[in-house]
Scaffold this active site. Structure first.
Site, PDB file in Angstrom:
ATOM      1  CB  CYS A   2      -0.899   0.021   1.235  1.00  0.00           C
ATOM      2  SG  CYS A   2      -1.636  -1.579   1.630  1.00  0.00           S
TER       3      CYS A   2
HETATM    4  N1  GLN Z   1      -0.709  -6.966   3.720  1.00  0.00           N
HETATM    5  C1  GLN Z   1      -1.557  -5.818   3.879  1.00  0.00           C
HETATM    6  C2  GLN Z   1      -2.925  -6.016   3.270  1.00  0.00           C
HETATM    7  O1  GLN Z   1      -3.234  -7.014   2.692  1.00  0.00           O
HETATM    8  C3  GLN Z   1      -0.924  -4.575   3.340  1.00  0.00           C
HETATM    9  C4  GLN Z   1      -0.774  -4.685   1.880  1.00  0.00           C
HETATM   10  C5  GLN Z   1       0.067  -3.626   1.303  1.00  0.00           C
HETATM   11  O2  GLN Z   1       0.918  -3.007   1.903  1.00  0.00           O
HETATM   12  N2  GLN Z   1      -0.162  -3.535   0.075  1.00  0.00           N
HETATM   13  O3  GLN Z   1      -3.699  -5.121   3.356  1.00  0.00           O
END
Ligand code: GLN
Length: 230
Positions: A2
């Site tokens: 994210c």
């Molecule tokens: N693993 C986390 C989620 O599934 C964060 C994912 C991310 O950083 N893209 O939301």
């Protein structure tokens, strides 16, 4: 992976921080510039901000670019301390508002960029979702924010494939870690922005090196290596 953003300074609107910058979270939701994992962040968004000492959140499992209600209200929501994120869900994780950062313990707002094997985390009764980031947030809250660096090192040793960029605020401080992904800082005249990637081309943005802890208060910014790992 994210993208997240934190602000500590004079009050700014959520629109100014998230929607208006040329490469802010809104644009990062479909065209991030520095994202290494995942192409876009269409699995939800969260805006957390302090109303005095009270953390408040608005989270959604839909793409930020399609939210006309948020776009309408965001110019009217201002705060001195903001933690916001757009999400690209890790494969197998639920897509629901409760799996979307920022997470809270009632005092802190916390976002996680990355991935972690839930098998190395203790079962945390307080987790808001079964999503890895929610379980990690509950683990960090349970250990205490003073131990953030130590907790990240411990989890990173237990799961060498983990990426553990954390960003948290409590209304008077921002804390952030870099562990496997990007983080940049803009120290302006009226406050400090921490963001997964610069939201514009201001030459004052600086990149935080990997495996570091950042602490921002009203009067200071400190960047320290995460002990024994640099
Ligand atoms: N693993 C986390 C989620 O599934 C964060 C994912 C991310 O950083 N893209 O939301």
């Amino acid at each position: 992976m994210c993208r997240h953003l934190g602000w500590l300074g004079t009050p700014r609107s959520l629109a100014e921080l998230m929607l208006e910058p040329a490469h802010g979270l809104l644009v990062q939701s479909y065209a991030p510039r520095r994202q290494r994992h995942g192409l876009m962040n269409a699995d939800g968004w969260g805006a957390g901000f302090f109303d005095g000492a009270v953390p408040r959140r608005w989270r959604s499992a839909a793409p930020l670019w399609g939210d006309a209600s948020f776009a309408s209200v965001a110019p009217a929501l201002s705060s001195h301390c903001v933690v916001a994120a757009v999400r690209s869900a890790t494969v197998g994780m639920p897509v629901e508002p409760s799996a979307t950062a920022p997470f809270t313990d009632g005092r802190w707002l916390l976002s996680h960029n990355g991935v972690v094997d839930r098998g190395v985390l203790p079962t945390c009764a307080g987790a808001e979702s079964v999503c890895d980031s929610a379980v990690l947030a509950a683990t960090i809250f349970a250990r205490g924010m003073a131990a953030l660096g130590a907790t990240v090192i411990e989890v990173g040793v237990a799961d060498p494939a983990a990426r553990l960029n954390i960003l948290a605020g409590d209304g008077s401080r921002l804390l952030a870690t870099t562990w496997g992904d990007t983080l940049s800082m803009l120290h302006g005249n009226d406050g400090v922005v921490l963001a997964s990637e610069p939201y514009d081309d201001d030459p004052r943005w600086v990149d935080i090196p990997d495996r570091h802890l950042v602490e921002v208060t009203a009067g200071s910014v400190t960047v320290t290596p995460l002990e024994g790992t640099s």
